[in-house]
Enzyme design. Structure first.
Site, mmCIF file in Angstrom:
data_model
loop_
_atom_site.group_PDB
_atom_site.id
_atom_site.type_symbol
_atom_site.label_atom_id
_atom_site.label_comp_id
_atom_site.label_asym_id
_atom_site.label_seq_id
_atom_site.Cartn_x
_atom_site.Cartn_y
_atom_site.Cartn_z
ATOM 1 C CD GLU A 356 12.681 -0.580 2.210
ATOM 2 O OE1 GLU A 356 12.915 -1.633 1.579
ATOM 3 O OE2 GLU A 356 12.065 -0.557 3.293
ATOM 4 C CG ASP A 501 7.411 3.317 4.505
ATOM 5 O OD1 ASP A 501 6.594 3.498 5.432
ATOM 6 O OD2 ASP A 501 8.036 2.250 4.356
ATOM 7 C CG ASN A 503 7.993 2.529 8.660
ATOM 8 O OD1 ASN A 503 7.464 1.466 8.323
ATOM 9 N ND2 ASN A 503 9.205 2.883 8.251
#
Length: 614
Positions: A356, A501, A503
């Site tokens: 991100e 990440d 998730n």
């Protein structure tokens, strides 16, 4: 009369002298002595060129002329502007003379002599350039423009800043990095010098150059009406870290753009607001006690961190629904960048994998800030944000990059033919998988000390939706096939570090797939979004991996959820864990209810560990 050939003349060599111990101004020495500067910007993709210079009356002129226009027309226009400038200056002088004198009478007026259009010529290599030569060919670097008795040195496409800005929030103890964009230059070849305000009535530090400059803007007032006085900080790098002694003072930065061969016009900018005190203890301060120094050559310190992209943090939904407990100013990118830069530089890492990451944050904030601490980075865009991998230049060199988009690789790369054949049996699931924009960043690094030591560093951010378990399984299958191609076919036998990440909590099929090397077709995650999208298939991968930081209680902590979603997976055949840097305590994480907060810049927590070769 000399005439430029149709092919572009070679740029004349310009000797540039930079005064590092004064105002860091770039000047060019010529045989005729110093001349005024006429800056020409001429880009092939644009129909017009720009010309800027200052006339003898002090007025500054900016002109736009067609590149295909004959030089004579441009020179005639310059002569007209010069004549108008002379007329205005003469009129102003006459007006001053006609003002009443001290005795009450008018001063005797003298009629100014009628001005004629000044002679305007352009010379190149001491020969006049013919007026029928096109502008694009006439205005060469090193040419001399003569307007009346004044001569100007022509600088064609010198390095120049197109954007230059200091962050709004500047806090003591937090690195300050200006946002900048250059044309015809590079930040690494440019010069920077930092100044700070001298407190009213304070003595200037000995041995420092001080200068006075009128303040253009300020968010605070001082007791003195005089313009501020500035003193050098002694820092001539792009990044500056204010001290507590700077609190209450504004900063000034002087920048001189360069390209390795010459320097362009310098620019100065002042901080709008003074340096503020920091937010107090941050969640990462205690962690930095474990990472005070860069590791020795036998160890590799790795960081994986989802930064929370500004494109997601700065929405009404984020402010009112996702993070209503977070002060609005603490969600602004200028504020969070202060914390991110300090946190990352304080880890003294050798490898940093980030998710991100906004493109502007990467180029304008992370690259200069981490570069100042010896790291170099690569970036892979997704849609609105992307992935970044940084590596310590003293330990590694980047051999190659092998980034992919999951859906593009699945559709077009023969490596994934078998997986695609399985997926086409489930059209609804296939459609959903191919709609996802997730990407994989793969970098091959080589040790600077031992060329036989290479590693494959992978970085990803898998699909986020809670019901997207089967999509994450397929994305991981694509990732493993691609990584195996890089680490076995292209660079046989090199170990893998896989950060990101994901998730996925440790109870999910994705984590089971990574750790166990396979996932059965009957696993419940194949129906994670209901029976309509069920896509039963068995998958295997080649690697033997473990989570270097184990299974923390959480790496993501927001108001409505907390769980472990981030991992650093390592190749257990080649690497082992030396130490894991402790995560912040639960008390630290929840000091301001949840993340992000005024003391933590993201809704995720960085994973940090030291690895060593087996």
């Amino acid at each position: 009369m000399w005439k430029l050939p149709g092919t572009r003349a070679a740029l004349r060599r310009v000797r540039t002298v930079v005064e590092r111990c004064g105002r860091a101004e770039a000047t060019t020495e010529t045989a005729a002595g110093e001349m005024e500067r006429a800056v020409v910007r001429c880009v092939p993709s644009e129909p017009k060129l720009s010309l800027s210079f200052s006339l003898a009356d002090g007025s500054h002129k900016n002109m736009q002329r067609d590149q295909s226009e004959p030089l004579g027309r441009a020179l005639s226009r310059i002569a007209t502007k010069a004549l108008k400038g002379h007329a205005k200056a003469a009129a102003a002088k006459k007006s001053r003379k006609n003002r009443p004198n001290a005795s009450g009478g008018a001063a005797p007026a003298c009629e100014p002599a009628l001005a004629c259009e000044p002679v305007v010529k352009l010379y190149y290599r001491e020969e006049a350039v013919a007026e029928d030569v096109l502008n694009v060919d006439a205005w060469q670097d090193g040419a001399v423009l003569q307007i009346g008795d004044v001569k100007y040195r022509v600088e064609r496409n010198p390095p120049a800043f197109t954007e230059l800005q200091l962050p709004r929030y500047i806090m003591a103890g937090f690195p300050v990095c200006p946002k900048l964009n250059l044309e015809f230059g590079d930040p690494s070849d440019s010069l920077f010098r930092w100044y700070k305000e001298v407190k009213p009535g304070a003595a200037e530090p000995e041995g420092r150059d001080a200068s006075s400059l009128s303040s253009s803007s300020s968010c605070f007032s001082t007791s003195s009406s005089s313009p501020p006085t500035w003193t050098e900080t002694g820092v001539d790098e792009r990044v500056y870290t204010p001290s507590n002694g700077d609190i209450g003072l504004r900063l000034k930065l002087r920048c001189t753009p360069g390209n390795g061969q010459r320097f362009g016009p310098s620019r100065e900018l002042e901080s709008v607001c003074p340096v503020e005190a920091g937010p107090g203890t941050c969640t990462f301060d205690h962690r930095h006690l474990y990472t005070k120094k860069v590791t020795d050559d036998a160890l590799i310190r790795v960081v994986s961190y989802n930064l929370l992209a500004d494109t997601y943090a700065q929405t009404d939904f984020s402010r009112t629904v996702l993070y209503p407990y977070c002060a609005p100013y603490a969600l602004e990118v200028d504020y969070r960048q202060n914390l991110i830069q300090k946190e990352l530089t304080g880890y003294n890492a050798d490898l940093i994998c980030l998710q991100e990451v906004d493109r502007a944050v990467f180029s304008d904030s992370l690259v200069p800030a981490l570069g100042a601490f010896g790291l170099e980075g690569v970036f892979r865009i997704k849609q609105h944000e992307g992935l970044a991998t940084f590596y310590r230049k003293s330990k590694f060199i980047l051999l190659s990059q092998h980034d992919i988009s999951f859906h593009e690789a699945l559709e077009s790369d023969p490596l994934h033919k078998e997986l695609l054949e399985k997926l086409v049996l489930y059209p609804s699931a296939q459609e959903r998988v191919l709609q996802r924009s997730s990407v994989l960043q793969v970098s091959v690094l080589q040790s600077t000390k031992d060329s036989s030591q290479k590693m494959c560093v992978a970085n990803t951010h898998l699909y986020w939706h809670p019901k997207g378990g089967y999509i994450r399984l397929i994305q991981m299958a694509i990732a493993f096939t691609h990584i195996r191609h890089v680490s076995c076919d292209l660079y046989p036998g090199i170990p893998v570090i896989f950060c990101g990440d994901f998730n996925s909590t440790p109870s999910t099929g994705m984590y089971h797939f990574v750790i166990n090397g396979s996932i059965p077709e009957y696993h419940e995650d194949w129906a994670s979004n209901g029976e309509e999208e069920r896509c039963n298939m068995s998958l295997t991968h080649y690697f033997k991996l473990k989570s270097a930081c184990g299974e923390p209680a959480y790496t993501n902590y927001v108001g409505g959820f907390h769980g472990c979603l981030d991992y650093i997976f390592i190749d257990v055949n080649a690497l082992e864990v030396e130490q894991v840097i402790p995560l912040p305590s639960h008390e630290e994480v929840t000091t301001h209810q949840a993340l992000p907060s005024v003391s933590h810049p993201s809704d995720h927590i960085a994973l940090v560990c030291d690895l060593k070769w087996k």
